[in-house]
Write a protein that holds these residues in place. Sequence first.
Motif, short mmCIF file in Angstrom:
data_model
loop_
_atom_site.label_atom_id
_atom_site.label_comp_id
_atom_site.label_asym_id
_atom_site.label_seq_id
_atom_site.Cartn_x
_atom_site.Cartn_y
_atom_site.Cartn_z
N MET A 160 66.45 -13.71 44.73
CA MET A 160 66.42 -12.48 43.95
C MET A 160 66.52 -12.78 42.46
SD MET A 160 68.78 -9.08 44.37
CE MET A 160 68.43 -9.06 46.12
N LEU A 161 67.38 -13.77 42.12
CA LEU A 161 67.50 -14.16 40.72
C LEU A 161 66.19 -14.70 40.20
CD1 LEU A 161 69.30 -14.55 38.26
CD2 LEU A 161 69.96 -16.80 39.18
N GLY A 162 65.45 -15.41 41.06
CA GLY A 162 64.15 -15.94 40.65
C GLY A 162 63.17 -14.83 40.32
N MET A 163 63.19 -13.73 41.09
CA MET A 163 62.31 -12.60 40.81
C MET A 163 62.63 -11.97 39.46
SD MET A 163 61.56 -10.49 44.32
CE MET A 163 63.26 -10.01 44.56
N LEU A 164 63.93 -11.83 39.19
CA LEU A 164 64.34 -11.23 37.92
C LEU A 164 63.98 -12.12 36.74
CD1 LEU A 164 67.82 -9.80 38.97
CD2 LEU A 164 65.66 -8.58 38.77
N LEU A 165 64.15 -13.43 36.91
CA LEU A 165 63.76 -14.35 35.84
C LEU A 165 62.26 -14.33 35.62
CD1 LEU A 165 66.09 -17.42 36.62
CD2 LEU A 165 66.28 -15.80 34.71
N GLY A 166 61.51 -14.22 36.72
CA GLY A 166 60.06 -14.13 36.60
C GLY A 166 59.64 -12.87 35.87
N ALA A 167 60.30 -11.77 36.15
CA ALA A 167 60.01 -10.52 35.45
C ALA A 167 60.32 -10.65 33.98
CB ALA A 167 60.82 -9.38 36.07
N TRP A 168 61.41 -11.35 33.64
CA TRP A 168 61.77 -11.54 32.22
C TRP A 168 60.72 -12.39 31.51
CZ3 TRP A 168 64.36 -9.62 28.42
CH2 TRP A 168 64.63 -10.40 27.28
N ARG A 169 60.24 -13.42 32.18
CA ARG A 169 59.21 -14.27 31.57
C ARG A 169 57.92 -13.50 31.34
NH1 ARG A 169 61.31 -18.27 35.15
NH2 ARG A 169 59.67 -17.79 36.65
N TYR A 170 57.65 -12.53 32.18
CA TYR A 170 56.42 -11.72 32.07
C TYR A 170 56.70 -10.36 31.44
CZ TYR A 170 53.40 -14.85 34.76
OH TYR A 170 52.63 -15.91 35.18
N ARG A 171 57.77 -10.28 30.65
CA ARG A 171 58.15 -8.98 30.08
C ARG A 171 57.08 -8.41 29.16
NH1 ARG A 171 60.87 -13.09 27.74
NH2 ARG A 171 61.04 -13.23 25.48
N PHE A 172 56.39 -9.26 28.43
CA PHE A 172 55.35 -8.76 27.53
C PHE A 172 54.16 -8.23 28.33
CE2 PHE A 172 57.56 -12.01 24.91
CZ PHE A 172 58.06 -11.14 23.96
N PHE A 173 53.87 -8.87 29.45
CA PHE A 173 52.83 -8.36 30.35
C PHE A 173 53.22 -7.00 30.90
CE2 PHE A 173 51.78 -8.00 34.93
CZ PHE A 173 50.40 -7.80 34.83
N ILE A 174 54.50 -6.83 31.27
CA ILE A 174 54.98 -5.56 31.80
C ILE A 174 54.89 -4.47 30.75
CG2 ILE A 174 57.02 -4.34 32.67
CD1 ILE A 174 57.87 -7.01 33.98
N PHE A 175 55.37 -4.76 29.53
CA PHE A 175 55.32 -3.75 28.46
C PHE A 175 53.89 -3.38 28.09
CE2 PHE A 175 59.61 -5.60 27.06
CZ PHE A 175 60.30 -4.66 27.79
N SER A 176 53.02 -4.38 28.01
CA SER A 176 51.63 -4.08 27.65
C SER A 176 50.93 -3.30 28.77
CB SER A 176 50.87 -5.37 27.34
OG SER A 176 50.79 -6.19 28.49
N SER A 177 51.30 -3.57 30.02
CA SER A 177 50.71 -2.83 31.14
C SER A 177 51.15 -1.37 31.13
CB SER A 177 51.11 -3.49 32.47
OG SER A 177 50.61 -4.80 32.56
N ILE A 178 52.41 -1.13 30.79
CA ILE A 178 52.90 0.25 30.68
C ILE A 178 52.14 0.98 29.57
CG2 ILE A 178 54.89 1.67 30.05
CD1 ILE A 178 56.66 -0.51 31.29
N LYS A 179 51.98 0.32 28.44
CA LYS A 179 51.26 0.92 27.32
C LYS A 179 49.81 1.21 27.68
CE LYS A 179 50.19 0.08 22.44
NZ LYS A 179 50.33 -0.88 21.31
N THR A 180 49.16 0.25 28.34
CA THR A 180 47.77 0.42 28.74
C THR A 180 47.62 1.55 29.75
OG1 THR A 180 47.33 -1.92 28.37
CG2 THR A 180 45.77 -0.72 29.75
N GLU A 181 48.56 1.63 30.69
CA GLU A 181 48.49 2.68 31.71
C GLU A 181 48.63 4.06 31.08
OE1 GLU A 181 51.45 4.28 35.14
OE2 GLU A 181 50.92 2.16 35.25
N LEU A 182 49.58 4.21 30.19
CA LEU A 182 49.78 5.51 29.55
C LEU A 182 48.59 5.89 28.69
CD1 LEU A 182 53.53 5.10 28.54
CD2 LEU A 182 52.62 6.58 30.33
N ARG A 183 48.04 4.91 28.00
CA ARG A 183 46.89 5.19 27.13
C ARG A 183 45.66 5.55 27.95
NH1 ARG A 183 45.58 0.44 23.15
NH2 ARG A 183 47.58 1.15 22.27
N SER A 184 45.45 4.86 29.08
CA SER A 184 44.24 5.10 29.88
C SER A 184 44.25 6.48 30.51
CB SER A 184 44.11 4.03 30.96
OG SER A 184 45.19 4.11 31.87
N LYS A 185 45.43 7.04 30.74
CA LYS A 185 45.52 8.36 31.35
C LYS A 185 44.96 9.44 30.44
CE LYS A 185 49.59 7.76 34.34
NZ LYS A 185 50.99 8.19 34.54
N PHE A 186 45.09 9.24 29.14
CA PHE A 186 44.79 10.32 28.21
C PHE A 186 43.78 9.93 27.13
CE2 PHE A 186 49.27 10.40 29.55
CZ PHE A 186 49.20 11.49 30.39
#
Length: 264
Positions: free
Chosen positions: A1-27
């Motif tokens: 479980m710790l490995g999953m959380l560390l992986g998410a932290w390493r890919y945090r910029f991918f997560i943030f950019s995906s959220i931004k892209t998703e919100l922008r694509s909706k509208f």
Amino acid sequence: MLGMLLGAWRYRFFIFSSIKTELRSKFVRSRLGGLWMILNPLSHVLIFAFVLSAVLSAKLPGINNPYAYAIYLMAGTLSWSLFAEIVNRCLTLFIDNGNILKKLVFPRIALPLIVTGSALVNNVLLFAAILVIFGVLGHAPGLSLLYLPLLLLVNIALALGIGLGLGVLNVFMRDVGQVVPVLMQLLYWFTPIVYMPTIIPAQYHSAIALNPLLPIVTGYQEVLLYNRPPDWSALAIAALVATLLLGFSMVLFRRASPEMVDQL
């Protein structure tokens, strides 16, 4: 479980950019833009307030505002909309993103985190709109708003704990995706959002008390409507249930991840 959380932290910029892209694509082609994220729940509130306020407004103790029922309904809707969006989107999350899971290498826990981030942005915008409406209706929440981040955290944990587990099960048993919308409707009506808990007959109190969402929704209502803190003992139980469900779903997700791609 710790490995999953560390992986998410390493890919945090991918997560943030995906959220931004998703919100922008909706509208991207919408003239009203982000307003669409709040118009649907607000229209839901207005319909119920118009139809039911004449019947239920007199049953709101301690509130002198003639629009008390609408305020009560908006407080509950704010809580429910975040919970429901996370659960409903997590339900089909891995099925909808099957091609991405097969072609790209990234921590799969990033997908529910993207959903959560997007839902959180939607909920914050809805909260801002509700505060404006509160001002128009002559209702000003006080310092009790400081309790909202804690309620928000418990709400997200419970929604992820339920949604992530159901999303994994839905990959292997597609009937889950058909049953859950019905259960969500039942949960909505077994949660005091459009009615006061005081009108529930005494023989049903023990059944309603088993609803883990109850302390969260009533906490929102206490904070936004009555300007007082939530029931800490009930909220602590909800937080414990949310933590246990989230932990179970994370373990289930970790163990099922290798087989999910084959099923998709």
